[in-house]
Scaffold this motif. Structure first.
Motif, PDB file in Angstrom:
ATOM      1  N   GLU A 217     -26.938-114.782  91.603  1.00 42.86           N
ATOM      2  CA  GLU A 217     -25.797-114.397  92.449  1.00 42.86           C
ATOM      3  C   GLU A 217     -25.420-112.927  92.240  1.00 42.86           C
ATOM      4  O   GLU A 217     -24.959-112.258  93.168  1.00 42.86           O
ATOM      5  N   ALA A 218     -25.676-112.426  91.030  1.00 43.20           N
ATOM      6  CA  ALA A 218     -25.382-111.011  90.772  1.00 43.20           C
ATOM      7  C   ALA A 218     -26.355-110.125  91.560  1.00 43.20           C
ATOM      8  O   ALA A 218     -25.970-109.074  92.094  1.00 43.20           O
ATOM      9  N   VAL A 219     -27.592-110.572  91.647  1.00 43.85           N
ATOM     10  CA  VAL A 219     -28.593-109.807  92.411  1.00 43.85           C
ATOM     11  C   VAL A 219     -28.205-109.811  93.888  1.00 43.85           C
ATOM     12  O   VAL A 219     -28.230-108.770  94.571  1.00 43.85           O
ATOM     13  N   GLN A 220     -27.817-110.975  94.369  1.00 42.89           N
ATOM     14  CA  GLN A 220     -27.430-111.090  95.777  1.00 42.89           C
ATOM     15  C   GLN A 220     -26.249-110.189  96.098  1.00 42.89           C
ATOM     16  O   GLN A 220     -26.239-109.466  97.103  1.00 42.89           O
ATOM     17  N   ARG A 221     -25.274-110.198  95.195  1.00 46.58           N
ATOM     18  CA  ARG A 221     -24.075-109.366  95.387  1.00 46.58           C
ATOM     19  C   ARG A 221     -24.469-107.889  95.434  1.00 46.58           C
ATOM     20  O   ARG A 221     -24.028-107.128  96.304  1.00 46.58           O
ATOM     21  N   ALA A 222     -25.337-107.500  94.534  1.00 48.44           N
ATOM     22  CA  ALA A 222     -25.763-106.092  94.481  1.00 48.44           C
ATOM     23  C   ALA A 222     -26.503-105.709  95.763  1.00 48.44           C
ATOM     24  O   ALA A 222     -26.257-104.640  96.349  1.00 48.44           O
ATOM     25  N   LEU A 223     -27.379-106.603  96.214  1.00 49.99           N
ATOM     26  CA  LEU A 223     -28.133-106.307  97.448  1.00 49.99           C
ATOM     27  C   LEU A 223     -27.182-106.186  98.640  1.00 49.99           C
ATOM     28  O   LEU A 223     -27.344-105.297  99.491  1.00 49.99           O
ATOM     29  N   ASP A 224     -26.192-107.059  98.688  1.00 53.09           N
ATOM     30  CA  ASP A 224     -25.224-107.004  99.804  1.00 53.09           C
ATOM     31  C   ASP A 224     -24.494-105.668  99.819  1.00 53.09           C
ATOM     32  O   ASP A 224     -24.315-105.047 100.861  1.00 53.09           O
ATOM     33  N   LEU A 226     -25.500-102.825  98.460  1.00 53.95           N
ATOM     34  CA  LEU A 226     -26.440-101.738  98.797  1.00 53.95           C
ATOM     35  C   LEU A 226     -26.735-101.725 100.300  1.00 53.95           C
ATOM     36  O   LEU A 226     -26.830-100.664 100.927  1.00 53.95           O
ATOM     37  N   ARG A 227     -26.860-102.913 100.864  1.00 50.30           N
ATOM     38  CA  ARG A 227     -27.167-103.010 102.299  1.00 50.30           C
ATOM     39  C   ARG A 227     -26.024-102.448 103.152  1.00 50.30           C
ATOM     40  O   ARG A 227     -26.253-101.919 104.233  1.00 50.30           O
ATOM     41  N   SER A 228     -24.811-102.553 102.616  1.00 47.10           N
ATOM     42  CA  SER A 228     -23.651-102.120 103.401  1.00 47.10           C
ATOM     43  C   SER A 228     -23.457-100.594 103.364  1.00 47.10           C
ATOM     44  O   SER A 228     -22.589-100.054 104.045  1.00 47.10           O
ATOM     45  N   ALA A 229     -24.257 -99.917 102.546  1.00 52.14           N
ATOM     46  CA  ALA A 229     -24.008 -98.482 102.320  1.00 52.14           C
ATOM     47  C   ALA A 229     -24.308 -97.631 103.545  1.00 52.14           C
ATOM     48  O   ALA A 229     -25.301 -97.846 104.239  1.00 52.14           O
ATOM     49  N   THR A 256     -36.434 -98.347  99.646  1.00 51.35           N
ATOM     50  CA  THR A 256     -35.094 -98.337 100.256  1.00 51.35           C
ATOM     51  C   THR A 256     -34.794 -97.008 100.926  1.00 51.35           C
ATOM     52  O   THR A 256     -33.891 -96.911 101.758  1.00 51.35           O
ATOM     53  N   GLY A 257     -35.515 -95.970 100.523  1.00 57.18           N
ATOM     54  CA  GLY A 257     -35.288 -94.632 101.079  1.00 57.18           C
ATOM     55  C   GLY A 257     -34.019 -93.974 100.547  1.00 57.18           C
ATOM     56  O   GLY A 257     -33.578 -92.943 101.061  1.00 57.18           O
ATOM     57  N   MET A 258     -33.429 -94.545  99.487  1.00 57.57           N
ATOM     58  CA  MET A 258     -32.158 -93.996  98.985  1.00 57.57           C
ATOM     59  C   MET A 258     -32.395 -92.684  98.232  1.00 57.57           C
ATOM     60  O   MET A 258     -33.345 -92.580  97.453  1.00 57.57           O
ATOM     61  N   PRO A 259     -31.509 -91.694  98.435  1.00 58.81           N
ATOM     62  CA  PRO A 259     -31.595 -90.478  97.618  1.00 58.81           C
ATOM     63  C   PRO A 259     -31.194 -90.781  96.184  1.00 58.81           C
ATOM     64  O   PRO A 259     -30.427 -91.726  95.946  1.00 58.81           O
ATOM     65  N   TYR A 260     -31.706 -90.011  95.242  1.00 57.69           N
ATOM     66  CA  TYR A 260     -31.389 -90.287  93.837  1.00 57.69           C
ATOM     67  C   TYR A 260     -31.130 -88.995  93.074  1.00 57.69           C
ATOM     68  O   TYR A 260     -31.604 -87.918  93.433  1.00 57.69           O
ATOM     69  N   LEU A 261     -30.350 -89.155  92.000  1.00 55.12           N
ATOM     70  CA  LEU A 261     -30.058 -88.064  91.061  1.00 55.12           C
ATOM     71  C   LEU A 261     -30.586 -88.485  89.698  1.00 55.12           C
ATOM     72  O   LEU A 261     -30.202 -89.550  89.202  1.00 55.12           O
ATOM     73  N   PRO A 262     -31.419 -87.681  89.056  1.00 57.74           N
ATOM     74  CA  PRO A 262     -31.794 -88.031  87.683  1.00 57.74           C
ATOM     75  C   PRO A 262     -30.840 -87.384  86.698  1.00 57.74           C
ATOM     76  O   PRO A 262     -30.509 -86.212  86.821  1.00 57.74           O
ATOM     77  N   MET A 263     -30.353 -88.151  85.712  1.00 57.66           N
ATOM     78  CA  MET A 263     -29.666 -87.522  84.585  1.00 57.66           C
ATOM     79  C   MET A 263     -30.746 -86.763  83.801  1.00 57.66           C
ATOM     80  O   MET A 263     -31.935 -86.979  84.013  1.00 57.66           O
ATOM     81  N   SER A 264     -30.320 -85.922  82.859  1.00 55.76           N
ATOM     82  CA  SER A 264     -31.298 -84.949  82.347  1.00 55.76           C
ATOM     83  C   SER A 264     -32.535 -85.600  81.714  1.00 55.76           C
ATOM     84  O   SER A 264     -33.649 -85.163  81.951  1.00 55.76           O
ATOM     85  N   MET A 265     -32.356 -86.670  80.931  1.00 56.05           N
ATOM     86  CA  MET A 265     -33.545 -87.252  80.307  1.00 56.05           C
ATOM     87  C   MET A 265     -34.235 -88.282  81.206  1.00 56.05           C
ATOM     88  O   MET A 265     -35.218 -88.900  80.810  1.00 56.05           O
ATOM     89  N   ALA A 266     -33.722 -88.440  82.432  1.00 53.69           N
ATOM     90  CA  ALA A 266     -34.425 -89.276  83.419  1.00 53.69           C
ATOM     91  C   ALA A 266     -35.233 -88.405  84.374  1.00 53.69           C
ATOM     92  O   ALA A 266     -35.908 -88.920  85.269  1.00 53.69           O
ATOM     93  N   ALA A 358     -33.086-101.546 106.124  1.00 55.26           N
ATOM     94  CA  ALA A 358     -32.862-100.343 106.939  1.00 55.26           C
ATOM     95  C   ALA A 358     -32.737 -99.113 106.042  1.00 55.26           C
ATOM     96  O   ALA A 358     -32.014 -99.148 105.047  1.00 55.26           O
ATOM     97  N   PRO A 359     -33.423 -98.043 106.348  1.00 55.03           N
ATOM     98  CA  PRO A 359     -33.277 -96.826 105.547  1.00 55.03           C
ATOM     99  C   PRO A 359     -31.870 -96.262 105.704  1.00 55.03           C
ATOM    100  O   PRO A 359     -31.163 -96.606 106.665  1.00 55.03           O
ATOM    101  N   PRO A 360     -31.429 -95.407 104.792  1.00 55.84           N
ATOM    102  CA  PRO A 360     -30.092 -94.820 104.920  1.00 55.84           C
ATOM    103  C   PRO A 360     -29.995 -94.036 106.222  1.00 55.84           C
ATOM    104  O   PRO A 360     -31.005 -93.513 106.705  1.00 55.84           O
ATOM    105  N   PRO A 361     -28.781 -93.954 106.794  1.00 55.44           N
ATOM    106  CA  PRO A 361     -28.621 -93.213 108.050  1.00 55.44           C
ATOM    107  C   PRO A 361     -29.204 -91.801 107.962  1.00 55.44           C
ATOM    108  O   PRO A 361     -29.010 -91.104 106.956  1.00 55.44           O
ATOM    109  N   ALA A 362     -29.885 -91.402 109.021  1.00 57.55           N
ATOM    110  CA  ALA A 362     -30.566 -90.101 109.034  1.00 57.55           C
ATOM    111  C   ALA A 362     -29.583 -88.947 108.806  1.00 57.55           C
ATOM    112  O   ALA A 362     -29.918 -87.940 108.175  1.00 57.55           O
ATOM    113  N   GLU A 363     -28.367 -89.153 109.293  1.00 56.45           N
ATOM    114  CA  GLU A 363     -27.339 -88.107 109.177  1.00 56.45           C
ATOM    115  C   GLU A 363     -27.054 -87.770 107.694  1.00 56.45           C
ATOM    116  O   GLU A 363     -26.882 -86.615 107.316  1.00 56.45           O
ATOM    117  N   TRP A 364     -27.007 -88.816 106.878  1.00 59.00           N
ATOM    118  CA  TRP A 364     -26.765 -88.664 105.426  1.00 59.00           C
ATOM    119  C   TRP A 364     -27.930 -87.891 104.784  1.00 59.00           C
ATOM    120  O   TRP A 364     -27.734 -86.946 104.037  1.00 59.00           O
TER     121      TRP A 364
END
Ligand code: FYN
Ligand code: ADP
Length: 583
Positions: A217-224, A226-229, A256-266, A358-364
Motif C-alpha cells: 500500500e505504501a508503494v501504491q500511495r507513492a505511485l499515486d 508521483l502520477r499526480s505530479a 518516468t522522464g522525471m528530472p533529478y538532482l544529485p546530492m554531492s556524493m550521488a 505519462a512523462p512530466p509536462p513538456a512545459e516543466w
C-alpha cells in the motif's frame, strides 16, 4: 581452519610448535582475527601501540592487509570510506584512551553519514578503570563511545569474541548503516581457550543487511502521488549511492522522464551530463517542483530542511525512500513514506511504471532546460577564461577535463571554496566515484578517504584539497608513499582559510587567524617521503602534473597556486556564519 595460528605457535619457535601440541589452544588475538576474516574482512586500517601492536602484526601474519596510519582519525576515515564503497564494515583499530579518542571523530562522522564502520580499540583493565585507580591510559571508553555511534559492545571473555564481532558487523550493516564501537580490553587478547571450541564459537553473520521490502500500500500511495505530479523532481542522496542499485535507479528516472538532482556524493549515479539532470538549475527546481521523490537523501541542512526560501515557490508533496522509518517527517510532513531499502523500493516503483506512464509536462522540462542551459553557458564562459594567477575555475577546469576522459578515477574533495566549486565544475560519470565532506561538512577526510579509495579499488585517486583542509590530514602523505598508492593530491593553495588576504583586526604583528605562510610549497612535503612534488602556477602545469601522476601511478602532490583573493568566506555557505546571518 588450518590457517589459524594457535597460542603455542605464536609464542614458540616453529619447530617446537609441531607434532606434540598441534593447535590445542587459541588465544584472543587469533580469535578476533579469525572472526573478522570469517565475516569477509580483508583489510584493517590501524595505528599500532599498546595493547594492539601484536594484533596488527598477527593480522598481517594471518593474511589480512594492514594499512598503518600516522593518526587514528585518518585510519578511521579510511575505514568509513571503505565501508561506503564496499558495503562491508570498514575496520579501524586503535590503542586505548588517546588513540581511541582520536578515532572517535571518524566514528561519529561515519555514523552521521550512514557509513558502516567498526572502531575496535584496545582498552585498559576494567577492574582498575572502574575503581578509577589510575591504570595506564585509563578511560571508560565504552561509555564515551556510546552516544557517538550506532551501537557499542565490550568483550571480556575469549569465548564471547565470535558473538561480539558478529554483533558489531550486523549493527554496522543492517538497517541504516553506521559506526559501531567494539571495546577489547588488553587482557582479552592473551586469554586462551580450546582451539576447537574457540573456532566453534565464531559466528559468520548470515544476511547482515537483509532486504527491507516496502509495503504494497505504501508503494501504491507513492505511485499515486508521483502520477499526480505536474512538476516532479527526484533527489538522489548518498543512501542511493550506497545501495548499489544503479541500474534500477537509472531505469526509474529514464522510464518516468522525471528530472533529478544529485546530492554531492550521488553525483555520477547517472552521468552528470545526462539530459534529465537538473543540477545546473538547482535553485529553480527546488522552488518550483510540486512533487519531490527523495531517494536516500535526508531533508537536513543541505536541503534547507525542506522548507523556507529555498523551497519557496510551490507547495510540495514528498515521497521519501529511506530505510530508517524515523527519518520520515523529520523536518516536514512526508505524504508518501516508502520505508525500505533503496534497491527494493526502487524496484517496487519500477514495477508500477508501465508503458502508459505519462512523462512530466513538456512545459516543466522546457523551463528547467532553459535555466540549466543558461547556467551551463555561464559556466563555460568562466571556464574559458585563463586568469593569472589561476583561480578556482581555471584550475578545476583541468580536473574536469581529466575526469571526463577517465571516469573511473576517484575524486576526493574537501575545503570550502575548493569543495563548492569542484562540486559544480567537475562532472562525475560513474557511481560512488566522488567522496567528500558529507553531512557534517567535515574537514580532514582527505587523505583517509583517498587511501581507502586506492586500497579498496586499486584505481587512481585525485584528492582536490583546499590548503586549509589538507592541513588536517597532510601527514598521511607519508602513508600514501609508504604503500605506494596511486594518489595525486592537488592542494589549492590560496595562502589561507577561505582566502589569504585577511588582516589582523588589532593591527598587531601576527597574521590574521585565517592566513597561512604565504607562498608555501606543499609539493616539497611529499618529496621528503620519496613521492613526486609538482609546483603548478598555470593550468598547463597542473594538467601536466596530473597526467604524469596518472601515467606513473606514483604518489604525487601538486601545489596549485591559486589567486589569494579568489575565495569567499565559507564558500557557498557564507550565510551560516553568525555575522552574515545577522545582516
Ligand atoms: C550546478 N550549477 C551549475 C552546475 N552544477 N552551473 C553550471 N554548470 C554545472 N555543472 C549551479 C546550480 O544550479 C546552482 O546555481 C549553483 O551552481 C550551485 O550549485 P550547487 O553547488 O549544486 O548548489 P548549492 O546551492 O551550493 O547547494 C547547497 C548545498 C551545498 C548546501 C547542498 O552548498 C553543499 O553541499 N554544501 C556543502 C558545504 C560544506 O559542507 N562545506 C564545508 C564546510 S566549509 P543556481 O541554481 O542558480 O542556484 C567551512 O567553512
Ligand atoms: P545526502 O547527504 O546525499 O543527501 P544523506 O546522508 O542525508 O544523503 O541521506 C542518506 C539516507 O539514506 C539516510 O537517511 C539513510 O537512512 C538512507 N539509507 C542508507 N542506506 C540505505 C539503503 N540501503 N536503503 C535505503 N535508505 C538508505
Amino acid at each position: 581452519m588450518a590457517s589459524a595460528v594457535v597460542a603455542q605457535r605464536a609464542q614458540e619457535p616453529a619447530e617446537q610448535a609441531g607434532a606434540q601440541a598441534p593447535e590445542a589452544v587459541i588465544d584472543g588475538f587469533h580469535l578476533v582475527l579469525e572472526a573478522l576474516k570469517l565475516n569477509g574482512i580483508d583489510t584493517i586500517y590501524a595505528l599500532p601501540g599498546i595493547p594492539i601492536t601484536d594484533l596488527t602484526r598477527m593480522a598481517q601474519g594471518e593474511g589480512l592487509r594492514v594499512i598503518s596510519f600516522r593518526h587514528e582519525q585518518h585510519a578511521g576515515n579510511a575505514a568509513a570510506a571503505a565501508g561506503f564503497l564496499t558495503r562491508k564494515p570498514g575496520i579501524c583499530l586503535t590503542v586505548s584512551a588517546p588513540g581511541f579518542l582520536n578515532g572517535l571523530t571518524a566514528l561519529a562522522n561515519a555514523t552521521t553519514n550512514c557509513f558502516p564502520m567498526i572502531l575496535i580499540s584496545g582498552s585498559s583493565e576494567r577492574e582498575v578503570v572502574d575503581l578509577q585507580q589510575g591504570d595506564y591510559e585509563e578511560m571508560d571508553q565504552l561509555a564515551i563511545a556510546k552516544p557517538l555511534c550506532k551501537a557499542a559492545y565490550r568483550v571480556l571473555h575469549a569465548q564471547d569474541i565470535g558473538i561480539g564481532v558478529a554483533r558489531a558487523v550486523r549493527s554496522a550493516l543492517s538497517g541504516r548503516p553506521g559506526g559501531v564501537y567494539l571495546d577489547l580490553p588488553a587482557k582479552l587478547f592473551a586469554q586462551t581457550m580450546d582451539a576447537e571450541a574457540g573456532r566453534r564459537s565464531l559466528v559468520k553473520v548470515v544476511d547482515p543487511a537483509p532486504a527491507q521490502r516496502p509495503a504494497l500500500e505504501a508503494v501504491q500511495r507513492a505511485l499515486d502521488v508521483l502520477r499526480s505530479a505536474k512538476r516532479p523532481l527526484v533527489i538522489l542522496g548518498k543512501g542511493a549511492a550506497y545501495a548499489q542499485a544503479d541500474a534500477d535507479i537509472r531505469a526509474l528516472i529514464e522510464k518516468t522522464g522525471m528530472p533529478y538532482l544529485p546530492m554531492s556524493m550521488a553525483k555520477g549515479l547517472l552521468p552528470d551530463n545526462h539530459a534529465q539532470s537538473a543540477a545546473a538549475a538547482r535553485s529553480y527546481v527546488l522552488q518550483e517542483a510540486d512533487v519531490v521523490l527523495l531517494v536516500g537523501a535526508r531533508l537536513n541542512w543541505l536541503l534547507s530542511h525542506g522548507k523556507g526560501k529555498t523551497w519557496g515557490g510551490t507547495p510540495k508533496q514528498f515521497v521519501q525512500i529511506d530505510i530508517s522509518p524515523t527519518e520520515m517527517d523529520s523536518n516536514v510532513a512526508i505524504g508518501a513514506p516508502l520505508v525500505g531499502d533503496v534497491a527494493s523500493c526502487v524496484q517496487a516503483l519500477l514495477e508500477g511504471v508501465d508503458a502508459k506512464w505519462a512523462p512530466p509536462p513538456a512545459e516543466w522540462l522546457r523551463a528547467i532546460a532553459e535555466r540549466r542551459d543558461k547556467n551551463l553557458a555561464k559556466m563555460a564562459a568562466t571556464l574559458a577564461a585563463n586568469p593569472v594567477p589561476m583561480n578556482f575555475h581555471s584550475a578545476l577546469g583541468v580536473v574536469r577535463n581529466i575526469v571526463r576522459e577517465r571516469p573511473d578515477i576517484y575524486l576526493v574533495n574537501e575545503g570550502a571554496n575548493t569543495l563548492d566549486f569542484a562540486r559544480s565544475i567537475v562532472d562525475m560519470y560513474q557511481p560512488r566515484k566522488r567522496l567528500d565532506v558529507g553531512t557534517w561538512g567535515i574537514m580532514g577526510i582527505g587523505m583517509g578517504f583517498a587511501v581507502a579509495a586506492a586500497v579498496t579499488t586499486g584505481k587512481p585517486v585525485i584528492a582536490v584539497e583546499g590548503d586549509s583542509a589538507f592541513g588536517f590530514s597532510g601527514m598521511e602523505i607519508e602513508t600514501i608513499c609508504r604503500y605506494e598508492l596511486p594518489v595525486c593530491v592537488v592542494v589549492f593553495n590560496n595562502n589561507g582559510v577561505y582566502r589569504g588576504t585577511d588582516k589582523n583586526l588589532g593591527g598587531g604583528k601576527d597574521v590574521a587567524p585565517t592566513v597561512f605562510v604565504k607562498g608555501a610549497r606543499y609539493d616539497k612535503m611529499i618529496e621528503a617521503f620519496g613521492g613526486v612534488g609538482v609546483h603548478a602556477t598555470t593550468p598547463a602545469e597542473l594538467e601536466q602534473g596530473i597526467r604524469q601522476a596518472l601515467a606513473s601511478g606514483r604518489p604525487t602532490l601538486i601545489n596549485a597556486v591559486i589567486d589569494e583573493n579568489a575565495g569567499t568566506e565559507s564558500g557557498r555557505i557564507t550565510s551560516l556564519n553568525p555575522a552574515a546571518a545577522k545582516k
